[in-house]
Design a protein around this motif. Sequence first.
Motif, PDB file in Angstrom:
ATOM      1  N   ARG A 169      -6.564  -1.871  -6.997  1.00 50.21           N
ATOM      2  CA  ARG A 169      -5.632  -1.348  -5.992  1.00 50.21           C
ATOM      3  C   ARG A 169      -5.754   0.182  -5.911  1.00 50.21           C
ATOM      4  O   ARG A 169      -4.959   0.914  -6.506  1.00 50.21           O
ATOM      5  N   ALA A 170      -6.765   0.632  -5.175  1.00 48.18           N
ATOM      6  CA  ALA A 170      -6.984   2.076  -5.017  1.00 48.18           C
ATOM      7  C   ALA A 170      -6.014   2.681  -4.007  1.00 48.18           C
ATOM      8  O   ALA A 170      -5.988   3.895  -3.814  1.00 48.18           O
ATOM      9  N   ASP A 171      -5.210   1.823  -3.352  1.00 44.53           N
ATOM     10  CA  ASP A 171      -4.242   2.304  -2.355  1.00 44.53           C
ATOM     11  C   ASP A 171      -2.839   2.444  -2.948  1.00 44.53           C
ATOM     12  O   ASP A 171      -1.865   2.605  -2.226  1.00 44.53           O
ATOM     13  N   VAL A 172      -2.758   2.358  -4.266  1.00 43.43           N
ATOM     14  CA  VAL A 172      -1.464   2.433  -4.955  1.00 43.43           C
ATOM     15  C   VAL A 172      -1.599   3.450  -6.089  1.00 43.43           C
ATOM     16  O   VAL A 172      -2.660   3.562  -6.703  1.00 43.43           O
ATOM     17  N   ARG A 173      -0.510   4.199  -6.345  1.00 47.91           N
ATOM     18  CA  ARG A 173      -0.515   5.150  -7.463  1.00 47.91           C
ATOM     19  C   ARG A 173       0.213   4.499  -8.638  1.00 47.91           C
ATOM     20  O   ARG A 173       1.276   3.890  -8.444  1.00 47.91           O
ATOM     21  N   ARG A 225      -7.758   3.771  -9.911  1.00 47.97           N
ATOM     22  CA  ARG A 225      -8.258   5.073  -9.447  1.00 47.97           C
ATOM     23  C   ARG A 225      -7.170   6.162  -9.537  1.00 47.97           C
ATOM     24  O   ARG A 225      -7.397   7.238 -10.073  1.00 47.97           O
ATOM     25  N   ALA A 231       0.859  -1.193   0.000  1.00 47.18           N
ATOM     26  CA  ALA A 231       0.000   0.000   0.000  1.00 47.18           C
ATOM     27  C   ALA A 231       0.892   1.239   0.000  1.00 47.18           C
ATOM     28  O   ALA A 231       1.951   1.244   0.626  1.00 47.18           O
ATOM     29  N   GLY A 232       0.467   2.259  -0.738  1.00 51.76           N
ATOM     30  CA  GLY A 232       1.220   3.521  -0.760  1.00 51.76           C
ATOM     31  C   GLY A 232       2.334   3.548  -1.800  1.00 51.76           C
ATOM     32  O   GLY A 232       3.008   4.570  -1.954  1.00 51.76           O
TER      33      GLY A 232
END
Length: 231
Positions: A145-149, A166, A126-127
């Motif tokens: 994976r909305a917790d990853v850019r 996202r 995450a992150g």
Amino acid sequence: MAEKILILGGTSEAHALAEKLVAEGHYVTLSLAGRTEKPATSAATIHIGGFGGAQGLSAFLRKGRFTRLVDATHPYAYRISENADQAAELTTIPLQRLDRPPWRKRLGDNWTEFDTHEHARDALPAGATVFLALGSTHIAAFAQRADVRFLIRMVDPPGEKVVLPRFHQIITGKPQVTPEGESDLFARSGVTHLVCRNSGGDAGYAKIEAARRINLPVFMINRRRSGKPAR
Ligand SMILES: NC(=O)c1ccc[n+]([C@@H]2O[C@H](COP(=O)([O-])OP(=O)(O)OC[C@H]3O[C@@H](n4cnc5c(N)ncnc54)[C@H](OP(=O)(O)O)[C@@H]3O)[C@@H](O)[C@H]2O)c1
């Protein structure tokens, strides 16, 4: 004697082979799936779009009176190669396959290997800021994976049908030619992980070399264990 050759392409090797065979005096058709908007020009006759499975490919080979079929498709393009195998059997036209060996891990490479895109996705922390060097058809696997850019590099902008994560940024165009170009891009964008396939060849290797130089973790999606059958 001049032959009539159908090359299943979509790779730089296929283009190079087409040029060579035309220069040798053969009648060459280079077939592309039609995924890229502006494919490189070729001295060969260009055919764009699918044939309709193995049966359709067989019919195309027979109708065109081809004497040889060459599968020079990407090592991860499995379906078209299966079709080529079947069509060669159905028509008895000789099939030749260009093999592109995978990259081998070298000292300093920080690779974690996965058998599927989904396994790689699930292992991302995450992150993270992740550089996705994958074809558009495999981006959707990372969308949950909305917790990853994600930074996503594509040759052409994604069509409307592509399901995107996202938090993402699209980088259109081909890979940088030099490792310096790739490492600058990774550093500028704060990339913490690279996700890619073991495509082999020279064209995409700069990113692997760049990752080694800056000790960037690479999540490597392996080829199918069975691979493409040798010819
Ligand atoms: N997969 C990758 O990572 C990757 C990377 C770079 C380039 N490419 C190139 O992009 C193309 C598509 O890759 P993919 O992974 O989507 O292939 P795939 O899953 O093996 O093929 C899907 C369908 O696309 C059509 N097709 C694929 N390659 C074709 C070709 N050269 N000429 C005409 N029709 C073709 C065929 O349709 P029909 O059954 O209707 O004939 C095939 O059944 C390939 O030509 C490949 O060399 C793929």
